[in-house]
Design a protein around this motif. Structure first.
Motif: not given
Lengths: 171, 171, 171
Positions: C33-38, C84-99
């Protein structure tokens, strides 16, 4: 029986304590230590309240916890205190004298109470040591309080992901 | 026997380790890794010292832990190290070379020590991931160190509210 | 079998999950689920990847986890989701609907998947309550998610120092 329910944020502590209260079959007195200082806290308090049976008696007490326990504990009543970490924060905000007096009063009163008491508290000391001295003080005091209460309690549970792990006593 | 005592802040780690030392019936060498850099740390060190029996030999060693263990461990002696998290912080402050050398030395020396050794360390990785890169590095290194030490130890205990929970070995 | 592996940073969660995958003897699908942002995250991802057997199929999915599980789970395949924690962070960054949509989809899909699934997630709620409201929200959502998933899983493990502690199910 005296119980201490520990766990991290959103670990299911309150829900487990509420199940213990229901399973006791006794009248339940719910001692709420939260003060609704802002909208977020008011929402948290509302969420907890909506989940509780209407038959429970709710007592709000931010500071004088020992006195409220003496008033309410007894045979035939299950007293649930949620939670000690907020109470500890309230005490520390009042200054050293109030903190020491009320902390000591709880430790003195608890063993002699005639009926079951279930105390809910947050585990806050497993993260990085906070840079803020007040936060560090809070972590220290919470840890020391948990140690002293655990020694006085018959059953101590650590919650994770809604699942209870027994640290002391029988399941 | 090699033991690792883990737990959060004020979870009773030191006290449990000290009880293990007393129960061993052996001469005790207490290896303190703390450096009294400020008044708060001096007070914490003083509090720990006041609790220890006068018969214990105290050795202060902020960095060269493997060498001190080799000097002091042996049959008839219980060596208690309190604590690894401060030592880890001391090593990281000295730079990568010292950190890698001393960390590796501890892992190499530990299994061959002839007498009982009890290592106390803080669990710091169960909070929110720190925003500060140095704190994140510290959390990572503490976690990796705990994993490698736990694999080498016969008994690993996790403390909460002064109560030991066995992760490895016999109680 | 559905499994949830919880633990703090560097507690050995991923390694334990990978051992479970190998022990299953099944074909393994690794859902990252990780995105290599940095650069730091890229290095963490690279470290995990280097440890995995080459025969494993890797699927990268930062958001639509339920859909990827439906695509990949089945008899004869072990699906490992890290984490799952990275996934959760990704979802919350996308906004409430996606989350809300993706969170609900995971909870609905999980019980009906035909093959074994192992979910890895970080325990983040045992430190001091974060001052930052977004961090507090994240801690809350992680804790609630863990509770709901633990109720759906057959086996829940809490890792410390590389050692598994069983919270639910058989070892």
């Amino acid at each position: 029986m005296k119980e201490l329910i520990l766990g991290g944020a959103r670990s299911g502590k309150s829900r487990h304590a509420e199940q213990r209260a229901v399973l006791s079959g006794l009248d339940v007195v719910y001692v709420a230590t939260a003060v609704a200082g802002d909208a977020e806290m008011a929402a948290r308090i509302g969420g907890h309240r909506a989940r509780r049976p209407e038959s429970w008696l709710t007592v709000e007490e931010p500071l004088a916890l020992a006195a409220r326990l003496e008033d309410n504990a007894g045979p035939g009543r299950f007293v649930l205190v949620d939670c000690l970490t907020l109470w500890l924060g309230n005490l520390l905000a009042e200054g050293e004298d109030v903190f020491r007096r009320e902390r000591q009063a709880l430790l003195q009163v608890l063993p002699g109470l005639a009926g079951p008491v279930c105390l809910v508290s947050n585990e806050v000391g497993h993260g990085i040591v906070p840079a803020n001295p007040l936060a560090r003080r809070f972590v220290d005091e919470a840890g020391w309080l948990h140690q002293e209460l655990a020694a006085l309690c018959d059953r101590v549970v650590w919650m994770a992901a809604g699942l209870p792990l027994l640290l002391k006593g029988a399941s």
